[in-house]
Design a protein around this motif. Structure first.
Motif, PDB file in Angstrom:
ATOM      1  N   THR A 112      -1.596  -1.385  -4.119  1.00 16.04           N
ATOM      2  CA  THR A 112      -2.733  -0.519  -3.836  1.00 16.04           C
ATOM      3  C   THR A 112      -2.228   0.900  -3.632  1.00 16.04           C
ATOM      4  O   THR A 112      -1.352   1.136  -2.804  1.00 16.04           O
ATOM      5  N   VAL A 113      -2.769   1.815  -4.420  1.00 18.63           N
ATOM      6  CA  VAL A 113      -2.366   3.220  -4.347  1.00 18.63           C
ATOM      7  C   VAL A 113      -3.545   4.020  -3.823  1.00 18.63           C
ATOM      8  O   VAL A 113      -4.603   4.061  -4.460  1.00 18.63           O
ATOM      9  N   SER A 114      -3.363   4.644  -2.697  1.00 22.95           N
ATOM     10  CA  SER A 114      -4.436   5.427  -2.100  1.00 22.95           C
ATOM     11  C   SER A 114      -4.335   6.883  -2.536  1.00 22.95           C
ATOM     12  O   SER A 114      -3.246   7.413  -2.751  1.00 22.95           O
ATOM     13  N   SER A 115      -5.486   7.517  -2.619  1.00 22.15           N
ATOM     14  CA  SER A 115      -5.524   8.911  -3.081  1.00 22.15           C
ATOM     15  C   SER A 115      -5.424   9.870  -1.919  1.00 22.15           C
ATOM     16  O   SER A 115      -5.483   9.503  -0.772  1.00 22.15           O
ATOM     17  N   LEU A 120       0.849  -1.192   0.000  1.00 23.84           N
ATOM     18  CA  LEU A 120       0.000   0.000   0.000  1.00 23.84           C
ATOM     19  C   LEU A 120       0.882   1.238   0.000  1.00 23.84           C
ATOM     20  O   LEU A 120       1.813   1.350   0.813  1.00 23.84           O
ATOM     21  N   PRO A 173      -3.743   6.287  -8.209  1.00 25.13           N
ATOM     22  CA  PRO A 173      -4.759   5.320  -7.769  1.00 25.13           C
ATOM     23  C   PRO A 173      -5.142   4.331  -8.874  1.00 25.13           C
ATOM     24  O   PRO A 173      -5.430   3.167  -8.575  1.00 25.13           O
ATOM     25  N   THR A 217      -3.600   0.811  -9.148  1.00 22.27           N
ATOM     26  CA  THR A 217      -3.988  -0.253  -8.227  1.00 22.27           C
ATOM     27  C   THR A 217      -4.402  -1.507  -8.991  1.00 22.27           C
ATOM     28  O   THR A 217      -5.266  -1.451  -9.859  1.00 22.27           O
ATOM     29  N   GLN A 245       0.826   5.719  -0.932  1.00 21.67           N
ATOM     30  CA  GLN A 245       0.029   6.892  -1.264  1.00 21.67           C
ATOM     31  C   GLN A 245       0.322   7.339  -2.690  1.00 21.67           C
ATOM     32  O   GLN A 245       1.413   7.081  -3.230  1.00 21.67           O
ATOM     33  N   ALA A 246      -0.634   8.020  -3.266  1.00 18.27           N
ATOM     34  CA  ALA A 246      -0.442   8.564  -4.609  1.00 18.27           C
ATOM     35  C   ALA A 246       0.806   9.442  -4.633  1.00 18.27           C
ATOM     36  O   ALA A 246       1.052  10.214  -3.698  1.00 18.27           O
TER      37      ALA A 246
END
Length: 123
Positions: A120-123, A11, A88, A91, A13-14
């Motif tokens: 997984t790339v979170s915004s 995981l 994101p 992902t 972050q963007a």
């Protein structure tokens, strides 16, 4: 028979970075061209990047050009995918694959696949 094992997913972050690794065993991995593909939920598997067995030729999907870099170390039978400026939409489950005939851009050219690693790339 070639076995492929991916690692390095996770995981992030963007805007962040990850480096995926794919370790090959059970065959002469350096004779194969290697590819990275990905599959997001509800979508078909898509080509991401590929590298020739010498490492002298690479190809990328338009969506990752300038952000991802594929490389290989034949002495270690390992292929890498350096992913920078992640978005994101990156992902997906990422798969590495090995092939030795046909177009490296086409999944049907690959006879061996890893089990995949989740990115997984979170915004």
């Amino acid at each position: 028979q070639v076995q492929l094992v991916e690692s390095g997913g996770g995981l992030v972050q963007a805007g962040g970075s990850l480096r995926l690794s794919c370790a090959a065993s059970g065959g002469t991995g350096s004779r194969y061209f290697m590819g990275w593909f990905r599959q997001a939920p509800g979508k078909e598997r898509e080509f991401v990047a590929a590298i020739s067995w010498t490492g002298g030729s690479t190809n990328y999907a338009d969506s990752v050009k300038g952000r991802f870099t594929v490389s290989r170390d034949n002495a270690k039978n390992t292929v890498y995918l350096q992913m920078n400026s992640l978005k994101p939409e990156d992902t997906a489950v990422y798969y590495c694959a090995a092939g030795n005939r046909g177009s490296s851009l086409n999944s049907v050219s690959y006879g061996y696949w890893g089990q995949g690693t989740q990115v997984t790339v979170s915004s």
